[in-house]
Design an enzyme around this catalytic site. Structure first.
Site, PDB file in Angstrom:
ATOM      1  N   GLU A  48     -31.834  21.838 -25.870  1.00 11.99           N
ATOM      2  CA  GLU A  48     -30.521  21.318 -25.278  1.00 11.99           C
ATOM      3  C   GLU A  48     -30.637  21.334 -23.868  1.00 11.99           C
ATOM      4  OE1 GLU A  48     -27.273  23.735 -26.878  1.00 11.99           O
ATOM      5  OE2 GLU A  48     -27.999  23.612 -28.978  1.00 11.99           O
ATOM      6  N   GLU A  83     -29.558  29.550 -30.998  1.00 12.48           N
ATOM      7  CA  GLU A  83     -29.281  30.479 -30.120  1.00 12.48           C
ATOM      8  C   GLU A  83     -28.932  31.974 -30.504  1.00 12.48           C
ATOM      9  OE1 GLU A  83     -27.185  27.652 -26.581  1.00 12.48           O
ATOM     10  OE2 GLU A  83     -25.922  28.534 -28.018  1.00 12.48           O
TER      11      GLU A  83
HETATM   12  C1  BGP Z   1     -24.779  25.521 -26.905  1.00 13.96           C
HETATM   13  C2  BGP Z   1     -24.728  25.176 -28.266  1.00 13.96           C
HETATM   14  C3  BGP Z   1     -24.202  23.960 -28.415  1.00 13.96           C
HETATM   15  C4  BGP Z   1     -23.387  23.308 -27.613  1.00 13.96           C
HETATM   16  C5  BGP Z   1     -23.927  23.409 -26.091  1.00 13.96           C
HETATM   17  C6  BGP Z   1     -22.905  22.885 -25.021  1.00 13.96           C
HETATM   18  O1  BGP Z   1     -24.428  26.941 -26.706  1.00 13.96           O
HETATM   19  O2  BGP Z   1     -25.791  25.439 -28.971  1.00 13.96           O
HETATM   20  O3  BGP Z   1     -23.619  23.902 -29.911  1.00 13.96           O
HETATM   21  O4  BGP Z   1     -22.144  23.008 -27.980  1.00 13.96           O
HETATM   22  O5  BGP Z   1     -24.312  24.864 -25.976  1.00 13.96           O
HETATM   23  O6  BGP Z   1     -21.760  23.858 -24.821  1.00 13.96           O
HETATM   24  P1  BGP Z   1     -20.446  23.445 -24.926  1.00 13.96           P
HETATM   25  O7  BGP Z   1     -20.215  22.518 -26.199  1.00 13.96           O
HETATM   26  O8  BGP Z   1     -19.661  24.556 -24.959  1.00 13.96           O
HETATM   27  O9  BGP Z   1     -20.134  22.638 -23.686  1.00 13.96           O
END
Ligand code: BGP
Length: 474
Positions: free
Chosen positions: A372, A179
């Site tokens: 993701e 990201e």
């Molecule tokens: C993205 C990241 C992850 C992950 C995901 C979910 O921004 O790449 O590392 O954690 O989001 O977010 P969260 O864990 O805050 O729910």
């Protein structure tokens, strides 16, 4: 056209959110270790509150996380049982170079990941490796100011060379920075940047991003030299921005919101800064220090594929009053009145995934990879630890449907799909364990109680069928 026969189904994790073992195996301290749970997390991840050592008042969830450092054999075996074709994971930089600026890597760290990759290969799981998923050795933060320093290029290049050489026979798919646009929203977490009182923050952030872009291009160059079969991708925190209304001013606001996100991957995918980006920086009073050879490096080393995370779409308006009322942090956006939201207020928009896939494919015309996607929710296990997570199945099913339409009906070239947090892990934004994404329940609570036992949820068996049928049985 349906999904390719070798479509890469799987799941994704990040070292700092699952490994734990922060001081084991010769590992050095990293910025991500110092993100506390609770109220101060946001100030620390955005570089507004300096936290360079652990203190007694805070809890630091990454120290133990789900102890995958110890449990990886069992965890990967369970991924294999679900039928994973790919496992997206990240390397903890400070396991390989504990301080970051050493000449010689830490053998214990290297052999740890070698074991992980060997195991993946044994199960015929393709590793997809994020070189940096928000982590940066603390020594580099303290000595050089993280990515604000151009010296980082040398250290990152050394890391990449080490990884590409050592894992030549195991890994073909690489992502340079997780990201990359997150640097605009959480500069300490994404790039080890802490701000000094009164400095020109945008200048610091865009310059640091320039260093990351150069580092990413260097990685592409090296990857190809070391093994021409290597495929290297950029990675975007995606989610289409919708205009709040059809008022042209709102449409323009949405376009601007999207462009801020695309700016960096435009460079990685197309090889140069887009004009709108240069103008944006000019307006912000940013003067990029570009050295001779930089622009050629960016031009000649573009990525092979575009990967991205997708959780929700966003909404933009030109109305200052509406904008002033926006709540939430990191990726705050206006609420879309047509969409439901998760317990954490993330709006659920499966069609938005199809839209995002189409927009990105039109823009770059390179293969895409959804790395993701998923639903963070509270799970309530029964007395045997079993979780009936139909809400998660529904979320994933709807998103996979739209993904398939993008491929089958719109012709998008898609390499694969990895759900986020395929095993429960620590949340990046909140530091909670309670916000679970996994197919595998981990018996670990926010107060550190729990046995760390791994238990398949209902979604585990559902996803197994999805993979087995290549997305036909949803
Ligand atoms: C993205 C990241 C992850 C992950 C995901 C979910 O921004 O790449 O590392 O954690 O989001 O977010 P969260 O864990 O805050 O729910």
């Amino acid at each position: 056209m349906s999904l390719k026969e070798n479509f890469l189904w799987g799941g994704a994790t990040a070292a700092n959110q699952c490994e734990g073992g922060y001081a084991s195996g010769g590992r050095g301290l990293a910025n991500v270790d110092l993100l506390p749970a609770g109220e101060d997390r946001y100030a620390v991840m955005t570089g507004r509150k300096k936290m360079f050592v652990f203190d007694k008042e805070h809890d630091y969830p990454a120290q133990r996380a789900i102890e995958m450092y110890q449990h990886y054999k069992e965890d990967i075996r369970m991924f294999a049982e679900m039928g994973f074709k790919v496992y997206r994971m990240s390397i903890a930089w400070s396991r390989i170079f504990p301080k970051g600026d050493e000449e010689t890597p830490n053998e214990e760290g290297l052999s740890y990941y070698e074991d992980v990759f060997r195991l993946c290969r044994k199960y015929k799981i393709e590793p997809l490796v994020t070189i940096t998923h928000f982590d940066c050795p603390m020594h580099l933060v303290e000595m050089y100011g993280g990515w604000r320093s151009r010296r980082m290029l040398t250290f990152y290049e050394r890391l990449c060379r080490t990884l590409f050489c050592r894992y030549r026979e195991y890994v073909r798919y690489w992502i340079t920075f997780n990201e990359i646009n997150m640097i605009l929203h959480a500069p300490f977490m994404a790039a080890g940047i802490c701000f000094e009182e009164g400095e020109h923050e945008k200048q610091v952030v865009y310059q640091a991003a320039h260093h990351e872009l150069l580092a990413s291009a260097l990685a592409v160059k090296l990857a190809k030299e070391i093994n021409p079969e290597n495929q290297v991708g950029c990675m975007l925190a995606a989610g289409q921005a919708y205009p709040y209304s059809c008022k042209p001013e709102d449409v323009w606001a949405a376009m601007e919101m999207d462009r801020k996100s695309y700016l960096f991957i435009d460079v990685q995918a197309r090889g140069s800064y887009p004009e709108y980006g240069l103008k944006l920086m000019e307006r912000e009073g940013v003067k990029l220090q570009i050295e001779s050879g930089d622009l050629e490096l960016l031009r000649d080393n573009t990525v092979d594929f575009i990967s991205f995370s997708y959780y929700n779409s966003m909404c933009a308006s030109a109305d200052p009053e509406l904008n002033a009322a926006i709540k939430g942090n990191i990726f705050a956006s206006l609420e879309n009145p047509y969409l439901p939201a998760s317990e954490w207020g993330w709006q659920i928009d499966p069609l938005g995934l199809r839209i995002t896939l189409n927009v990105l494919y039109d823009r770059y015309r390179k293969p895409l990879f959804i790395v993701e996607n998923g639903l963070g929710a509270t799970d309530t296990p029964d007395e045997n630890g079993y979780v009936e997570d139909d809400y998660r199945i529904d979320y994933l099913r709807e998103h996979i449907r739209e993904m398939k339409k993008a491929v089958e009906e719109d012709g998008v070239d898609l390499l694969g799909y990895t759900t986020w947090g395929c095993i429960d892990l620590v949340s990046a934004s909140s530091g909670e364990m309670r916000k679970r994404y996994g197919f595998i329940y981990v018996d670990k609570n926010d107060d550190h109680t729990g046995t760390m036992k791994r238990i398949p949820k209902k979604s585990f068996y559902w996803y197994q069928k999805v993979i087995e049928s290549n997305g036909e049985l949803l």
